[in-house]
Design an enzyme around this catalytic site. Structure first.
Site, mmCIF file in Angstrom:
data_model
loop_
_atom_site.group_PDB
_atom_site.id
_atom_site.type_symbol
_atom_site.label_atom_id
_atom_site.label_comp_id
_atom_site.label_asym_id
_atom_site.label_seq_id
_atom_site.Cartn_x
_atom_site.Cartn_y
_atom_site.Cartn_z
ATOM 1 N N ASP A 228 0.809 -1.224 0.000
ATOM 2 C CA ASP A 228 0.000 0.000 0.000
ATOM 3 C C ASP A 228 0.841 1.273 0.000
ATOM 4 O O ASP A 228 2.022 1.261 0.352
ATOM 5 C CB ASP A 228 -0.900 0.037 1.247
ATOM 6 C CG ASP A 228 -1.983 -1.029 1.213
ATOM 7 O OD1 ASP A 228 -1.929 -1.892 0.320
ATOM 8 O OD2 ASP A 228 -2.858 -1.010 2.094
ATOM 9 N N HIS B 298 3.868 -1.843 3.117
ATOM 10 C CA HIS B 298 3.797 -0.466 2.622
ATOM 11 C C HIS B 298 5.094 -0.101 1.911
ATOM 12 O O HIS B 298 6.187 -0.465 2.371
ATOM 13 C CB HIS B 298 3.568 0.520 3.774
ATOM 14 C CG HIS B 298 2.279 0.303 4.503
ATOM 15 N ND1 HIS B 298 2.148 -0.644 5.501
ATOM 16 C CD2 HIS B 298 1.059 0.899 4.382
ATOM 17 C CE1 HIS B 298 0.908 -0.608 5.971
ATOM 18 N NE2 HIS B 298 0.230 0.313 5.308
#
Length: 756
Positions: free
Chosen positions: A99, A263
């Protein structure tokens, strides 16, 4: 039944209306949210208590009827798919989901790792980051990974309005379509990616995504790689990739999830980059296979990232232009900011080093004290009634023996000539010439034609010479190769912040530059305020010309191109009156800047020729006086842009909706910009301190340097922009006259001189 109904009401009050805990149908990797019909709440009686009591009084024989239900009512439900099922003949599968990207440099590093280990991942990208790094988006797709929607600016979708939330998803979709000609049906809500939502804030993004025909992809396996620090015994330390790995391995054994949340943006993700190869290696050892979201759903990559229809490509072209324009603007700001910082730093280092060398050489220089050539001082005057007499007295106070002074009144409309005649009529060393207004160059040429001295000092009418300035200028001409000598110009009217800022500029820029370029015989200008010329060099160069507004600079360069040497003497001091208002300063600096551009263009063929003059000095003027000055406003613009992002995040996201998570990333950008700006300011301050030391000036004046950057230099930016515009459209040049006030305050007042 009553207890169950009361428990249901309590739960509804806690979670909010229309919220139901997700039905546990396996691991919720990809969740489609659907609505169900609402049912009345269960109740122990069909009538409220008060109405029952009233009816009992009317009909004591009537009893309350109990309502029965076969099942509890249901407001909403979640259907989940993609769970890990433990079957002996089916291998276990997991998927990497990443992400917050794309981000530099972590996305590229992660892609390198995934390519090396032949593993695929699903990247949930933020729209504005995708817009900023289009090449990374294309690389993600070209290397076989899948792309999902993670909103455009990473807000908490559960707390913003439905209209804003739809705009967030739509804008990000448009970015993907314009860059890849592909859409996405995958969505992961920022902040609320947990596979078991238990609040309205967590469920609203799922329902919205379902209404927009997205599949919401959530997670159970979360090493929280965004949390890069831990506190142990009151000591803060960084989390390591090994610790994150152990978290995943523990979760994968205790949870029933198959999606690992990582991430690549939003902060320092260097440990996440290290974590990915460790995850792939360890899980493959335990028999896990890495798949994408589409494979887990039994679909293909084209199903979750379908191509755009041909009929929509014309619309995407306009979207692409908008996104590319925004991307180019931000990229240009970043490149310009870094370029300006680099250029400014190089200029300070280059000029400061050469100035120190020049000062060392000056201290070792020896001059012939018996050398006393004849000197003619030419003062071109236009409406200089307030200052001309004081200027003449300062020249006479130098007590140079073989000296004559020629004052050329270039059509003044005030009492300039009357002032000269009143104070110096009949003086054997002073002559007054009058002519119709023809400009400064015309007046200087007239004076030089009438002069008899071997050395010509062309003096501005507002300059006050210090003692021994003439002797210090003239001594260099004992060297037959010297064609001109530049003196040291100081601000003589330091009366307000504006004049103090100019005094700093004179010392740290103009005087320091002249000292530096003396080392390589490339003095950029012999100033009209204090400078001397060999008469034969002026005649050979053709005198002053009228085709530029910087006649002093143009003559300096023509003499240098003729092979003469040009020196600088820091002890030949002249005090000049500088503008004390912004309007007057703007007019003066426009004349200088435009004249510099005219001279650069006029002597463009000298680039690369005439030794250091054409190979270093002229290119450096183009680089530092033009390009750097054009880029310098972008330093301030970049700071304002970053500050606006921080303030916008603080107020719009944090203050209004309580969404503080984007603030650290915005502050991180501000820290980087602030650090680079502070670095440049410190370099500039060091160079300025050296300049003040070499010029024997009071260093306390540098307290104005910081404030100079935030007001004074913005005016210089405007001056240069106007000069560039004027250079393009063209104009005629005149005197560019500054209204003199006679406010110069010198250290030693010249002695009064009587006529004889």
């Amino acid at each position: 039944m009553a207890d169950r109904a009361e428990a249901w009401r309590s739960r509804r009050r806690r979670l909010g209306p229309g919220i139901h805990r997700p039905i546990d149908l396996g691991f919720p990797r990809s969740q489609a949210f659907e609505s169900a019909a609402r049912h009345p709440e269960p109740a122990t009686c069909a009538l409220p208590l008060r109405r029952r009591l009233r009816r009992r009084r009317r009909n004591r024989t009537r009893r309350c009827r109990t309502e029965r239900r076969r099942a509890l009512p249901r407001d909403r439900s979640q259907h989940r798919t993609g769970g890990r099922r433990v079957v002996s003949h089916v291998p276990e599968v997991v998927r990497l989901t990443i992400d917050d990207g794309p981000a530099d440099p972590y996305t590229a590093q992660m892609l390198d790792v995934l390519k090396r280990y032949n593993a695929k991942a699903t990247f949930f990208l933020i729209g504005q980051n995708a817009e900023r790094y289009p090449n990374l988006v294309r690389r993600i797709w070209n290397e076989g990974h899948e792309i999902g929607n993670h909103s455009f600016t990473h807000p908490n979708v559960g707390t913003i309005s439905e209209r804003q939330a739809r705009l967030e998803l739509t804008a990000t979709q448009r970015v993907f379509q314009s860059l890849l000609h592909r859409s996405t049906v995958l969505f992961r809500p920022p902040y609320n990616a947990d596979a078991e939502p238990t609040s309205l804030e967590e469920v609203r993004p799922i329902q919205l995504a379902s209404d927009m025909h997205y599949i919401t992809v959530l997670e159970f396996l979360d090493p929280q790689d965004w949390n890069t620090q831990v506190v142990e015994n009151g000591i803060v330390r960084r989390r390591t990739a090994e610790e994150m790995l152990q978290t995943v391995l523990m979760q994968i054994k205790t949870e029933h999830g198959s999606s690992i949340l990582l991430h690549d943006g939003g902060g320092d993700r260097s440990e996440t980059v290290k974590l990915i190869p460790m995850l792939i290696t360890e899980l493959r050892k335990e028999g896990y296979s890495f798949v994408t979201v589409s494979q887990l759903l039994g679909k293909t990559r084209d199903d979750v990232n379908p191509p755009v229809k041909n009929t929509d490509r014309l619309m995407l072209a306009s979207d692409r232009m908008v996104f590319e324009a925004i991307y180019v603007f931000e990229l240009f700001l970043s490149i310009a900011f870094i370029s300006a910082i680099v250029l400014g730093t190089l200029r300070v280092i280059f000029v400061t080093v050469l100035a120190i060398i020049s000062r060392v050489k000056a201290r070792r220089a020896h001059f012939d004290e018996g050398y006393r050539p004849t000197v003619s001082v030419v003062i071109a005057a236009f409406n200089e009634e307030k200052v001309v007499s004081r200027t003449i007295r300062a020249v006479l106070a130098n007590r140079y023996e073989t000296l004559d002074i020629i004052v050329v009144d270039d059509g003044s409309t005030d009492g300039t000539s009357a002032e000269v005649l009143r104070d110096f009529a009949g003086h054997p060393k002073i002559r007054l010439l009058r002519q119709e207004n023809g400009g400064k160059a015309s007046a200087l040429n007239r004076g030089i034609a009438e002069a008899t001295g071997e050395i010509i000092i062309a003096l501005d009418a507002d300059t006050i010479f210090a003692r021994h300035t003439i002797a210090n200028l003239v001594r260099h001409f004992a060297n037959a190769n010297v064609g001109a000598v530049a003196g040291n110009v100081k601000v003589g009217n330091r009366i307000n912040p504006l004049t103090y800022w100019q005094s700093i500029e004179y010392i740290t820029s103009q005087n320091l530059d002249r000292s530096a370029y003396t080392v390589i015989n490339s003095v950029n200008v012999v100033p009209g305020a204090v400078g001397a010329w060999r008469r034969t060099a002026i005649v050979q160069a053709g005198g002053y010309t009228t085709d530029t507004m910087a006649e002093d600079m143009d003559l300096t360069w023509r003499i240098r191109r003729n092979g003469w040497r040009i020196e600088t003497d820091n002890d030949a001091v002249g005090y000049t009156e500088v503008p004390d208002s912004f309007a007057a300063l703007f007019r003066q600096r426009f004349r200088w800047a435009f004249g510099t551009l005219q001279s650069l263009w006029k002597h463009r063929r000298a680039l690369g020729r005439y030794g250091w003059f054409g190979k270093v000095m002229l290119p450096s003027l183009w680089l530092f006086q033009v390009l750097f000055q054009v880029l310098s406003p972008l330093i301030d613009l970049q700071i304002l842009w970053t500050l606006s992002n921080v303030i916008g995040t603080w107020l719009a996201r944090g203050g209004r909706s309580g969404d503080w998570q984007p603030l650290p990333q915005a502050l991180a950008s501000l820290y980087v910009i602030g650090f680079m700006y502070a670095f440049f300011f410190v370099v500039e301050l060091i160079g300025s301190a050296v300049a003040f030391k070499l010029d024997r000036e009071d260093g306390r004046v540098l307290m104005w340097l910081f404030w100079q950057r935030f007001l004074y230099r913005q005016l210089m930016y405007a001056v240069l922009l106007k000069s560039l515009r004027t250079a393009i459209i063209g104009m005629r040049a005149g005197w560019g006259k500054l209204d003199r006030k006679g406010t110069v305050d010198v250290v030693v007042e010249p002695e009064p001189v009587t006529s004889s």
